[in-house]
Structures are given as structure tokens and as C-alpha cells.
Design an enzyme around this catalytic site. Structure first.
Site, PDB file in Angstrom:
ATOM      1  N   SER A  72       0.864  -1.186   0.000  1.00  0.00           N
ATOM      2  CA  SER A  72       0.000   0.000   0.000  1.00  0.00           C
ATOM      3  C   SER A  72       0.900   1.236   0.000  1.00  0.00           C
ATOM      4  O   SER A  72       2.027   1.188   0.513  1.00  0.00           O
ATOM      5  CB  SER A  72      -0.837  -0.023   1.276  1.00  0.00           C
ATOM      6  OG  SER A  72      -1.247   1.277   1.618  1.00  0.00           O
ATOM      7  N   SER A  73       0.377   2.353  -0.524  1.00  0.00           N
ATOM      8  CA  SER A  73       1.210   3.566  -0.567  1.00  0.00           C
ATOM      9  C   SER A  73       1.421   4.164   0.826  1.00  0.00           C
ATOM     10  O   SER A  73       2.265   5.041   0.990  1.00  0.00           O
ATOM     11  CB  SER A  73       0.610   4.607  -1.513  1.00  0.00           C
ATOM     12  OG  SER A  73      -0.663   4.991  -1.086  1.00  0.00           O
ATOM     13  N   CYS A  74       0.683   3.681   1.845  1.00  0.00           N
ATOM     14  CA  CYS A  74       0.868   4.235   3.201  1.00  0.00           C
ATOM     15  C   CYS A  74       2.142   3.716   3.867  1.00  0.00           C
ATOM     16  O   CYS A  74       2.442   4.092   4.988  1.00  0.00           O
ATOM     17  CB  CYS A  74      -0.347   3.958   4.068  1.00  0.00           C
ATOM     18  SG  CYS A  74      -0.467   2.244   4.540  1.00  0.00           S
TER      19      CYS A  74
ATOM     20  N   TYR B  59      -0.813  -0.743  10.411  1.00  0.00           N
ATOM     21  CA  TYR B  59      -1.079  -1.369   9.108  1.00  0.00           C
ATOM     22  C   TYR B  59       0.165  -1.258   8.215  1.00  0.00           C
ATOM     23  O   TYR B  59       0.577  -2.233   7.573  1.00  0.00           O
ATOM     24  CB  TYR B  59      -2.270  -0.658   8.465  1.00  0.00           C
ATOM     25  CG  TYR B  59      -2.611  -1.114   7.077  1.00  0.00           C
ATOM     26  CD1 TYR B  59      -3.182  -2.366   6.860  1.00  0.00           C
ATOM     27  CD2 TYR B  59      -2.384  -0.296   5.978  1.00  0.00           C
ATOM     28  CE1 TYR B  59      -3.507  -2.784   5.576  1.00  0.00           C
ATOM     29  CE2 TYR B  59      -2.705  -0.702   4.698  1.00  0.00           C
ATOM     30  CZ  TYR B  59      -3.269  -1.942   4.499  1.00  0.00           C
ATOM     31  OH  TYR B  59      -3.589  -2.353   3.229  1.00  0.00           O
TER      32      TYR B  59
ATOM     33  N   LYS C  67       2.538  -4.099   6.381  1.00  0.00           N
ATOM     34  CA  LYS C  67       2.743  -4.109   4.924  1.00  0.00           C
ATOM     35  C   LYS C  67       4.243  -4.069   4.582  1.00  0.00           C
ATOM     36  O   LYS C  67       4.691  -4.705   3.628  1.00  0.00           O
ATOM     37  CB  LYS C  67       2.028  -2.912   4.291  1.00  0.00           C
ATOM     38  CG  LYS C  67       0.528  -3.101   4.207  1.00  0.00           C
ATOM     39  CD  LYS C  67       0.197  -4.012   3.059  1.00  0.00           C
ATOM     40  CE  LYS C  67      -1.172  -4.605   3.108  1.00  0.00           C
ATOM     41  NZ  LYS C  67      -1.347  -5.758   2.235  1.00  0.00           N
TER      42      LYS C  67
ATOM     43  N   PRO D   7       0.247  -0.512  -4.534  1.00  0.00           N
ATOM     44  CA  PRO D   7      -0.781   0.303  -5.189  1.00  0.00           C
ATOM     45  C   PRO D   7      -1.102   1.570  -4.412  1.00  0.00           C
ATOM     46  O   PRO D   7      -0.986   1.608  -3.195  1.00  0.00           O
ATOM     47  CB  PRO D   7      -2.018  -0.600  -5.206  1.00  0.00           C
ATOM     48  CG  PRO D   7      -1.685  -1.818  -4.440  1.00  0.00           C
ATOM     49  CD  PRO D   7      -0.298  -1.684  -3.886  1.00  0.00           C
TER      50      PRO D   7
ATOM     51  N   ASN E  55      -4.195   4.549  -3.547  1.00  0.00           N
ATOM     52  CA  ASN E  55      -5.586   4.378  -3.070  1.00  0.00           C
ATOM     53  C   ASN E  55      -6.460   3.892  -4.231  1.00  0.00           C
ATOM     54  O   ASN E  55      -6.362   4.426  -5.332  1.00  0.00           O
ATOM     55  CB  ASN E  55      -6.163   5.719  -2.599  1.00  0.00           C
ATOM     56  CG  ASN E  55      -5.382   6.320  -1.446  1.00  0.00           C
ATOM     57  OD1 ASN E  55      -4.156   6.308  -1.452  1.00  0.00           O
ATOM     58  ND2 ASN E  55      -6.071   6.838  -0.473  1.00  0.00           N
ATOM     59  N   LEU E  56      -7.318   2.941  -3.940  1.00  0.00           N
ATOM     60  CA  LEU E  56      -8.121   2.314  -5.000  1.00  0.00           C
ATOM     61  C   LEU E  56      -9.594   2.668  -4.860  1.00  0.00           C
ATOM     62  O   LEU E  56     -10.054   3.023  -3.776  1.00  0.00           O
ATOM     63  CB  LEU E  56      -7.986   0.796  -4.927  1.00  0.00           C
ATOM     64  CG  LEU E  56      -6.569   0.276  -5.081  1.00  0.00           C
ATOM     65  CD1 LEU E  56      -6.512  -1.207  -4.745  1.00  0.00           C
ATOM     66  CD2 LEU E  56      -6.069   0.527  -6.490  1.00  0.00           C
TER      67      LEU E  56
ATOM     68  N   HIS F 138     -12.916   3.486   2.773  1.00  0.00           N
ATOM     69  CA  HIS F 138     -12.058   4.597   2.372  1.00  0.00           C
ATOM     70  C   HIS F 138     -12.935   5.748   1.882  1.00  0.00           C
ATOM     71  O   HIS F 138     -14.151   5.623   1.784  1.00  0.00           O
ATOM     72  CB  HIS F 138     -11.095   4.130   1.277  1.00  0.00           C
ATOM     73  CG  HIS F 138      -9.951   3.343   1.822  1.00  0.00           C
ATOM     74  ND1 HIS F 138      -9.915   1.980   1.787  1.00  0.00           N
ATOM     75  CD2 HIS F 138      -8.812   3.731   2.442  1.00  0.00           C
ATOM     76  CE1 HIS F 138      -8.797   1.554   2.359  1.00  0.00           C
ATOM     77  NE2 HIS F 138      -8.115   2.594   2.772  1.00  0.00           N
TER      78      HIS F 138
ATOM     79  N   TRP G  49     -15.184  14.630   6.196  1.00  0.00           N
ATOM     80  CA  TRP G  49     -14.233  14.651   7.326  1.00  0.00           C
ATOM     81  C   TRP G  49     -12.997  15.453   6.965  1.00  0.00           C
ATOM     82  O   TRP G  49     -12.502  15.371   5.829  1.00  0.00           O
ATOM     83  CB  TRP G  49     -13.778  13.239   7.703  1.00  0.00           C
ATOM     84  CG  TRP G  49     -14.856  12.329   8.177  1.00  0.00           C
ATOM     85  CD1 TRP G  49     -16.111  12.677   8.608  1.00  0.00           C
ATOM     86  CD2 TRP G  49     -14.789  10.899   8.272  1.00  0.00           C
ATOM     87  NE1 TRP G  49     -16.813  11.554   8.956  1.00  0.00           N
ATOM     88  CE2 TRP G  49     -16.023  10.452   8.770  1.00  0.00           C
ATOM     89  CE3 TRP G  49     -13.800   9.956   7.994  1.00  0.00           C
ATOM     90  CZ2 TRP G  49     -16.305   9.111   8.989  1.00  0.00           C
ATOM     91  CZ3 TRP G  49     -14.067   8.616   8.205  1.00  0.00           C
ATOM     92  CH2 TRP G  49     -15.309   8.197   8.700  1.00  0.00           C
TER      93      TRP G  49
ATOM     94  N   ASP H 282      -7.162  14.608   9.173  1.00  0.00           N
ATOM     95  CA  ASP H 282      -6.847  14.651   7.744  1.00  0.00           C
ATOM     96  C   ASP H 282      -6.013  13.460   7.315  1.00  0.00           C
ATOM     97  O   ASP H 282      -5.978  13.108   6.143  1.00  0.00           O
ATOM     98  CB  ASP H 282      -6.033  15.913   7.437  1.00  0.00           C
ATOM     99  CG  ASP H 282      -6.926  17.117   7.182  1.00  0.00           C
ATOM    100  OD1 ASP H 282      -8.120  16.933   6.886  1.00  0.00           O
ATOM    101  OD2 ASP H 282      -6.404  18.249   7.273  1.00  0.00           O
TER     102      ASP H 282
HETATM  103  P1  GDP Z   1      -6.197   7.473   4.035  1.00  0.00           P
HETATM  104  O1  GDP Z   1      -5.881   7.737   2.585  1.00  0.00           O
HETATM  105  O2  GDP Z   1      -5.420   6.355   4.629  1.00  0.00           O
HETATM  106  O3  GDP Z   1      -6.097   8.729   4.865  1.00  0.00           O
HETATM  107  O4  GDP Z   1      -7.685   6.917   4.112  1.00  0.00           O
HETATM  108  P2  GDP Z   1      -9.153   7.422   3.732  1.00  0.00           P
HETATM  109  O5  GDP Z   1      -9.465   7.082   2.311  1.00  0.00           O
HETATM  110  O6  GDP Z   1     -10.066   6.852   4.775  1.00  0.00           O
HETATM  111  O7  GDP Z   1      -9.164   9.002   3.925  1.00  0.00           O
HETATM  112  C1  GDP Z   1      -8.621   9.902   3.000  1.00  0.00           C
HETATM  113  C2  GDP Z   1      -8.975  11.340   3.386  1.00  0.00           C
HETATM  114  O8  GDP Z   1     -10.373  11.577   3.168  1.00  0.00           O
HETATM  115  C3  GDP Z   1      -8.721  11.694   4.865  1.00  0.00           C
HETATM  116  O9  GDP Z   1      -8.198  13.032   4.906  1.00  0.00           O
HETATM  117  C4  GDP Z   1     -10.135  11.656   5.458  1.00  0.00           C
HETATM  118  O10 GDP Z   1     -10.274  12.476   6.613  1.00  0.00           O
HETATM  119  C5  GDP Z   1     -10.948  12.221   4.287  1.00  0.00           C
HETATM  120  N1  GDP Z   1     -12.400  11.931   4.349  1.00  0.00           N
HETATM  121  C6  GDP Z   1     -13.380  12.850   4.216  1.00  0.00           C
HETATM  122  N2  GDP Z   1     -14.596  12.297   4.364  1.00  0.00           N
HETATM  123  C7  GDP Z   1     -14.391  10.956   4.562  1.00  0.00           C
HETATM  124  C8  GDP Z   1     -15.270   9.846   4.753  1.00  0.00           C
HETATM  125  O11 GDP Z   1     -16.496   9.967   4.776  1.00  0.00           O
HETATM  126  N3  GDP Z   1     -14.690   8.618   4.904  1.00  0.00           N
HETATM  127  C9  GDP Z   1     -13.322   8.458   4.878  1.00  0.00           C
HETATM  128  N4  GDP Z   1     -12.823   7.230   5.031  1.00  0.00           N
HETATM  129  N5  GDP Z   1     -12.465   9.509   4.714  1.00  0.00           N
HETATM  130  C10 GDP Z   1     -12.983  10.731   4.554  1.00  0.00           C
END
Ligand code: GDP
Length: 306
Positions: A88-90, A117, A121, A144, A146-147, A160, A183, A250
Site C-alpha cells: 500500500s502507498s501508506c 497497518y 505491509k 498500489p 488508493n483504490l 475509504h 471529514w 486529515d
Molecule cells: P487514508 O488515505 O489512509 O487517509 O484513508 P481514507 O481514504 O479513509 O481518507 C482519505 C482522506 O479523506 C482523509 O483526509 C479523510 O479524513 C478524508 N475523508 C473525508 N470524508 C471521509 C469519509 O467519509 N470517509 C473516509 N474514510 N475519509 C474521509
């Protein structure tokens, strides 16, 4: 599975969670010795978005470390011809220069919301390299970005951002609500890739790559969360307004992969982001009653922990 079948592969073996608990070494070895797969795509894992990662760190580190260890070890003992492991890219440091090259791995501290996590990985990559070095196994790793795409997890608690927002905006439309909560501040940037492109890249790497180094798999294109939310709003619920809840985290500010290595090998993504996002929204609207995660709500307890 869809792409392998389309390309004419017929002897496709799978083991669902109910059939085989990949965290159990003896069960996994018994399965490998019985079925003797030649090529293994190790894509199983306990995965989720920022809320699931921050509230279930033990599941994320334990499940993933065990799954990688049992499968890689069983692939060696059962003489699998080739294995592709997906990370994962994280895995890259939170403050890594952007775009992130493969050799930035382990050069700085990880993003805390998904560090357990990411550590699992990173261990998976090292497992593949160690079995290659000590036993000569042809085990390779892809990382990869984010998908998104059809069949994703749309549970607002564990998903996600793309499936999470599609679900929330669609629910708001059905309920006649005109406020859409996103969020965080909206400023983080993410690179998104359609799942069909990832499947294509995995088959490509299986056919064309046998190196020790992991390979990034991304598009090289990024959007802010605010831009993404606006695109989904326009498709799913154009009458509503976005509200950013900056009390929510964030996560990492930017996560853009450097894709030079996979481009040099001869692979590029092909799905346009807007088109892929529209198709995914349409898929969800059509299938939302059967979509994974449907029915689950965001519990107050989980909200408080975020
Ligand atoms: P990340 O890429 O590991 O941070 O995972 P996420 O895909 O869960 O979140 C990506 C970004 O989207 C973060 O900055 C979250 O705070 C933002 N975000 C905004 N609204 C949402 C939501 O409803 N669900 C999730 N999962 N993330 C959200």
C-alpha cells in the site's frame, strides 16, 4: 478474477474467509499442499479507511502480519512458481518528498493513523525479499495507490473516502437532506486508481517482472479531498452543499507515488478518473441494496474515537 477469466485462465483457485482463515499457519499450509497453486496473487488483508485504521490498530497489525507470513511461508514450502504480494502507498514516511519513489521506504516516521497497518505491509515486502534471497523464491511486491471501483466496501465506518462519500451523499439524497459532511479540512491530496487498472497491473507484473525491489502502481494524478467531494456531490446529490468537519483527522497530507519504475517496465493506467468515478457512483446507485457494508451505520462509539 474478472480479468484473469477474460484472458482465458481457467484453473482459478480462491479461498474465501469462511473456507480458510489465512492467519492460521497449519490451515494455510494444508490448503497450499492440497491445491498446489502455481501462481499466487496475495491480495488478502484486513483493510480500511482512516476511521477503521485508527480505531482497530490491533486487528490491522495482527491480521496482516499473520496473513503475509503464513501465505509467503506456505508458498515456499509448496514450491509456488511465482507470488505477487500487494502492499500500500501508506508504507512511505509521512513527510516523504513527493512523488514518492520506491527507495524512500524506511527513511522516516510513518503517518500515525495507519502506522500499525503500514508496519505489517512493510514486513510483507521484506518477507518476499528474504525468501527470494535465502531460498531463491520468485516473490515480487507491488505497492498500489488508493483504490476505488465497483464492489468496494461502502460501510461508512470502515470504508475509504470514495465509497464513504458516495454512500453518505446517496443516503442524504434519499433522506432529503441538503448538507453533506466531509471529514477533515478537505486539503489533503490523494492519488486514486480504478480497481480494473490495478488488476491489469498485477497481471502485467506477474508476466514481466521478477526483481527484488517493490514496484509502485499508481496514476501520477492527484486531487484534494475537497475537489473529490465536489466531484461526487455533482454526480450523486447536486442540490446539496458540502460542509467540512475539521474536528476529524486529515491523515497524511499527500501520498503521490512516483510511477517511473512501472512506466519504464511498459505499463500505464488507462482509466480516466472522472469517468471511473462516475461509473462507480452509478454502480453504487444501481446496486446499493446489495453493496458490501450496506446496512451498517456509523456507531457513536466509533465517531467519538476518531
Ligand atoms: P487514508 O488515505 O489512509 O487517509 O484513508 P481514507 O481514504 O479513509 O481518507 C482519505 C482522506 O479523506 C482523509 O483526509 C479523510 O479524513 C478524508 N475523508 C473525508 N470524508 C471521509 C469519509 O467519509 N470517509 C473516509 N474514510 N475519509 C474521509
Amino acid at each position: 478474477m474478472r480479468q484473469l477469466a477474460e484472458r482465458g485462465y481457467t484453473n482459478l483457485l480462491t479461498a474465501s474467509r469462511d473456507e480458510l482463515d489465512l492467519r492460521r499457519q497449519s490451515a494455510v499450509e494444508a490448503w497450499f499442499h492440497e491445491h498446489r497453486p502455481e501462481y499466487v496473487y496475495l491480495v488478502a488483508g484486513t483493510v480500511g479507511g482512516i476511521l477503521a485504521n485508527s480505531t482497530r490498530p490491533a486487528d490491522f497489525i495482527f491480521d496482516n502480519m499473520m496473513i503475509h507470513a503464513t501465505v509467503v511461508h506456505a508458498a515456499w514450502t509448496s514450491e509456488v512458481h511465482k507470488l505477487l504480494y500487494l502492499g500500500s502507498s501508506c508504507i512511505y514516511p509521512r513527510e516523504a518528498p513527493q512523488p514518492m519513489r520506491e527507495d524512500y521506504l524506511l527513511t522516516g516516521p510513518l503517518e500515525p493513523t495507519n502506522a500499525p497497518y503500514a508496519v505489517a505491509k512493510i514486513a510483507g515486502i521484506q518477507l518476499c525479499q528474504a525468501y527470494r534471497k535465502q531460498y531463491g523464491c520468485d516473490f515480487i511486491s507491488g505497492m498500489p495507490t488508493n483504490l476505488y471501483g465497483p464492489g468496494d466496501n461502502f460501510d461508512p465506518e470502515s470504508s475509504h473516502v470514495i465509497p464513504g462519500l458516495i454512500r453518505k451523499f446517496h443516503d442524504a439524497k434519499m433522506a432529503g437532506e441538503s448538507t453533506l459532511t466531509v471529514w477533515g479540512t478537505g486539503s489533503p491530496r490523494r492519488e486514486f486508481m480504478h480497481v480494473d487498472d490495478l488488476a491489469d497491473a498485477c497481471i502485467f507484473l506477474m508476466d514481466h517482472y521478477d526483481g527484488d525491489q517493490h514496484v509502485n502502481i499508481g496514476t501520477g494524478e492527484e486531487v484534494t479531498i475537497a475537489e473529490l467531494a465536489e466531484m461526487i456531490r455533482r454526480i450523486v446529490h447536486p442540490e446539496a452543499e458540502l460542509v467540512f468537519d475539521s474536528s476529524k483527522p486529515d491523515g497524511t497530507p499527500r501520498k503521490l507515488l512516483d510511477n517511473s519504475r512501472i512506466h519504464a517496465l511498459g505499463w500505464r493506467h488507462s482509466m480516466d478518473f472522472e469517468a471511473g468515478l462516475r461509473r462507480t457512483c452509478e454502480w453504487y446507485i444501481e446496486h446499493h441494496e446489495q453493496a458490501p457494508g450496506q446496512g451498517a451505520g456509523l456507531s457513536d462509539g466509533a465517531q467519538d474515537k476518531l
